[in-house]
Design a protein around this motif. Structure first.
Motif, mmCIF file in Angstrom:
data_model
loop_
_atom_site.group_PDB
_atom_site.id
_atom_site.type_symbol
_atom_site.label_atom_id
_atom_site.label_comp_id
_atom_site.label_asym_id
_atom_site.label_seq_id
_atom_site.Cartn_x
_atom_site.Cartn_y
_atom_site.Cartn_z
ATOM 1 N N GLU A 196 0.845 -1.197 0.000
ATOM 2 C CA GLU A 196 0.000 0.000 0.000
ATOM 3 C C GLU A 196 0.879 1.245 0.000
ATOM 4 N N SER A 197 0.228 2.401 0.111
ATOM 5 C CA SER A 197 0.998 3.643 0.079
ATOM 6 C C SER A 197 0.777 4.545 1.285
ATOM 7 N N GLU A 198 -0.175 4.280 2.152
ATOM 8 C CA GLU A 198 -0.391 5.137 3.323
ATOM 9 C C GLU A 198 0.287 4.518 4.544
ATOM 10 N N ILE A 199 1.583 4.774 4.690
ATOM 11 C CA ILE A 199 2.380 4.192 5.772
ATOM 12 C C ILE A 199 2.093 4.933 7.075
ATOM 13 N N TYR A 259 0.592 0.027 7.813
ATOM 14 C CA TYR A 259 -0.198 0.986 7.039
ATOM 15 C C TYR A 259 -1.405 1.449 7.845
ATOM 16 N N GLU A 269 -5.727 1.240 12.393
ATOM 17 C CA GLU A 269 -4.413 1.822 12.158
ATOM 18 C C GLU A 269 -3.418 1.404 13.237
#
Length: 133
Positions: free
Chosen positions: A73-76, A92, A121
Motif C-alpha cells: 500500500e501507500s499510506e504508511i 499501514y 491503524e
C-alpha cells in the motif's frame, strides 16, 4: 549541410536516453518529508506517507522503496526494524503489514482482514525478541 544532418541524427537519439525502457515504471514521490525513522545494522530507514527511503551508511547510497518496488500500500503509518531478524516492519493506516528483509516483501494482512469495529491503524510497533507488538 550533410554533416549537420548526420550529426543531428546521431545526437537526437542520445538526448532521448533520459527515459526508461518501455514497460518500466519510475515513481515520483515526496521522499523529503520523512515522518518515521528506524535504524538497522548498516542502514537507516525513513518513511514518508507514501514510500520509504533507505540510506546505506557503508556505501553512502540512497535507495527507494514504494509500491513500484513491491510495497502493498501507500499510506504508511509507522515502521520498525528488528535487529534480531534483520527485517523491517511496515505498518499501514488500513492495518495491513509488510515485512521487508532486504530482498523481498512479505504481506501479512491478518489485521486488515479481521473484522474489528473502528479504525485498525497501527500507531507504533515495539520489538521484543522475535516478536512485534
Amino acid at each position: 549541410m550533410r554533416t549537420l544532418i548526420l550529426l543531428s541524427l546521431i545526437l537526437i537519439p542520445l538526448a532521448m536516453q533520459g527515459q526508461g525502457p518501455p514497460g518500466s515504471w519510475e515513481d515520483h514521490l515526496p521522499y523529503h518529508n520523512i515522518k518515521k525513522l528506524a535504524a538497522g545494522n548498516n542502514e537507516i530507514f525513513g518513511a514518508s506517507d507514501y514510500a520509504i527511503a533507505i540510506f546505506n551508511k557503508d556505501f553512502q547510497e540512497l535507495r527507494k522503496l514504494s509500491r513500484v518496488q513491491g510495497l502493498t500500500e501507500s499510506e504508511i503509518s509507522t515502521i520498525e526494524y528488528s535487529p534480531l531478524t534483520k527485517r523491517l516492519l511496515v505498518a499501514y493506516k488500513s492495518g495491513n503489514l509488510d515485512i521487508y528483509d532486504g530482498g523481498s516483501i512479505i504481506n501479512v494482512p491478518d489485521i486488515l482482514n479481521k473484522y474489528v469495529a473502528g479504525r485498525k491503524e497501527i500507531n507504533k510497533i515495539r520489538m521484543q525478541g522475535n516478536f512485534a507488538y
